[in-house]
Every structure is written in C-alpha cells, then in structure tokens.
Design a protein around this motif. Sequence first.
Motif, PDB file in Angstrom:
ATOM      1  N   SER A  76      15.287   5.088 -26.894  1.00 15.33           N
ATOM      2  CA  SER A  76      15.600   5.506 -28.240  1.00 15.33           C
ATOM      3  C   SER A  76      14.966   6.365 -28.181  1.00 15.33           C
ATOM      4  CB  SER A  76      15.094   4.391 -28.987  1.00 15.33           C
ATOM      5  OG  SER A  76      16.304   3.293 -29.180  1.00 15.33           O
ATOM      6  N   THR A 103      12.462   0.340 -30.570  1.00 17.40           N
ATOM      7  CA  THR A 103      13.835   0.485 -30.899  1.00 17.40           C
ATOM      8  C   THR A 103      14.124  -1.115 -32.221  1.00 17.40           C
ATOM      9  OG1 THR A 103      14.513   1.248 -29.138  1.00 17.40           O
ATOM     10  CG2 THR A 103      16.013   0.250 -31.196  1.00 17.40           C
ATOM     11  N   LYS A 139      22.635   5.522 -25.681  1.00 19.13           N
ATOM     12  CA  LYS A 139      21.868   5.655 -26.658  1.00 19.13           C
ATOM     13  C   LYS A 139      21.846   6.705 -27.132  1.00 19.13           C
ATOM     14  CE  LYS A 139      18.756   2.236 -27.815  1.00 19.13           C
ATOM     15  NZ  LYS A 139      18.897   1.190 -28.068  1.00 19.13           N
ATOM     16  N   GLY A 185      23.196   1.162 -29.981  1.00 23.37           N
ATOM     17  CA  GLY A 185      24.046   1.554 -28.769  1.00 23.37           C
ATOM     18  C   GLY A 185      24.291   0.524 -28.651  1.00 23.37           C
TER      19      GLY A 185
END
Length: 385
Positions: free
Chosen positions: A166, A138, A189, A9
Amino acid sequence: EKRILMHVGPVNILDRILYAGLKNNVGFTSPEFVQAFQFSLKKIRELFQVDKTYQPFIIPGGGTSAMESVTSLLKEGEKVLVVTNGVFGDRWINIFKKYPVQVNVLKAEPGYYVEPETVEKEVKREKYKLVTFTHVETSTGVRQPIRESVKAVRDYVDLVVVDGVSSVGAEEVKAKDWNVDVYLTASQKAIGVPPGMGLLVLSSNAIEKLKEEKSVAGYYLDLRNWLPVMTNMEDGKASYFSTPPVHTILMLAEALKIIIDEEGLDNRIKRHEKIAGAIRAGVEGMGLDIVARKPEAYSNTVTGVLVKKVNAGNVLSEVISEGIELAPGVHPALQGKYFRIGHMGWVTENDAISTIASIERALKRLGEDIKLGEGVKATQLYLAK
Ligand code: PMP
C-alpha cells in the motif's frame, strides 16, 4: 453509471491501461510481450528507486505471493522477526508458520506502529536472519516510519524485507538508499493495474542467497525458478517457468510508462499526499476521527474512519448505492467501528470531493452525529490552498 472505486485495491483504472491488455493472439514468446516485460522490469527499478544491483521480479498472484516468495531466502530453523501493525503485518506470521522457521513478533495496538527503538532493542537482544516491516498497514491506514525503522535494524540482521503493497507508487520509497533487501508490492494497489501480479526487487545480498543456498520455499514461489525468466526477459529473450499473466503484464507496462515517464514519480507521490490530506480534512471537518492515532502515521493511500453511533457496514452500503465503493474495516479489534477510504492509483481531487460528500449524506441519513457540509467545506479549503 459512473462508479468511483475508493477501495484499497483494485482501484479505479485508466481506460488506456485496460485497452493495453485488450490484445488478441499475444503469446509469452511474442516480441510484443517480451518487450513489455523487459520495459516493465526496467521501470520497476525506477519505481522502487534501485539500480542495476537490484533484481526486479514480476510473479503471478499479488501481495501474498510476493510475501510468500520471501521464504526463498530462508533455511530450516532460521529465525525471523515480524513487526506488525495490523492484519497484513500478521499475514507474515501466518505465512512463516507454514514453514520450518522460527517466528517472533512485535505487535502494535490498532492505530499505532511499532516504534523503531522497540525493534532495535529486539534485534540487539536476539539474532535474527530476517525482519519484516509493513510500510503502510492497509487494515488501519497506519504508515510505519520505514527509513528510520530499517536504519534501526540494518546492522543487526541479515535481511530486511518491506511490504510496500500500500505504499509503492504513492509514498516515498527508496529501496537502495535505505538498504532494503526485499521491497514488494502488488499490481492492484497504488500503481493502478488490475490484480494478478506481485512485484518485487531483491538486493544483491538477497540474490546471493538464491544462488548459493537452499531454502524452505515450495516450488511455485521459489524465486530460484523465476530468476532466469527475469534475467532473460530483461535481455529481450523469451523465457518460461510457468505461464505469466500475459495481458496483465501488457497493462503493467502501460501503467509504468504513465507513472514514470509521463506523470513522474515525484508528482505522483505529491498528488497522493494532497488528496490524502484533503480526505482527512474532510473526515475531521465533519467531526469524525481517523484510525491512525498520530499525524506522522497518516498514509497517502488509506484512511480509516471511526464512526460513533452507526454501524460502519451500513455506511458502505449507503455510499455504494450512490456509486462509490469504499473498503470495510478489517482489523478484528475495531470490528463494525470503522470503514476505510482507499485513495491510491489514479485518484483525483474530484474523487475526493465526491467521496466526502457522499459519506456525509450517508452518515446524516443513518443518524450519525456529524456536521453536514463541514466535511466538504474542509476538503474544498484544503484543495484550494
Ligand atoms: N500486504 C498489504 C499491506 C496489503 O494491503 C495486501 C492486500 N490488501 C496484501 C499484503 C496482500 O495482497 P494480495 O491481496 O494481493 O494478496
């Protein structure tokens, strides 16, 4: 030059979504914007699988502003439990430490998650107002078994909060069925929008706290200030607390239209599952290990890749010179030993092949001990199934 963003992201964004934000002279009271806001709020309910009893929020910032806004539900001296599997779980500790609340922590080793039974034991031992989980951590790509974890604590704590930054849009998320009070994500994301916004849904239990109690929250992230904006916008009435990210919300509306109405949430989750599986097959095929230690902890969105001989940072520079951007390893306990592949948002099967192929070439050049070509082959075999 065509670039592929296999990052955690922001991620690859469809042109259609970017163009939706290319609008001149749109103010936050314009019917076009109010309509996009209203539409987005409705679609956010579907995204998190909740009904009208839940209140959706779109706030400026991202994952961290959404996380910090949870302080709107806490009073001075209250006790919170943070269940953390890595860097982003730890972020809850850093946030809560800025406020006059008490924080206890359950922490997993890198590559693992805290077992639901461990959390259950802790919430039975001590009375907590609120517990936080991270659906997909993440920093390691580890997925917490969130349904089981929430179930294990639900009867013992007042508020259950899940960081779905996430996961939302790529993993199964059923905020209402699982009885989660706050589920949150960020625009950049798995929903594949530019950065700039945090999205949350709050249960009626959580909304009650906003209405009836005071909190330790500051000004900007006190959800009490944002609540009337959300309810008015959903009623089609322009409303102001602080200037919203107008153009990003226009893009959000377009993305949610694609996710919910065109691709469909189930198809989207399946696509992520397939591509994640193909990428892991490639990593293992070339002879490398994945950071998540147990297959049930593999996520649909992030794969941590452990290297043996080379410096992980050099792999990233080598791969980016070929037009593919990966994410660095950020878990302090594994510094230099791994990198991450983000596979979320609008990621395709061809992205998976290109990524594995580029990683193989880079590792070969750098002198890592891998089986060149076996990664691509494994990915191909997986995708051709
Ligand atoms: N939680 C998780 C699980 C994340 O992955 C991230 C960002 N990578 C955050 C929170 C923080 O989000 P942001 O960077 O948008 O503030």
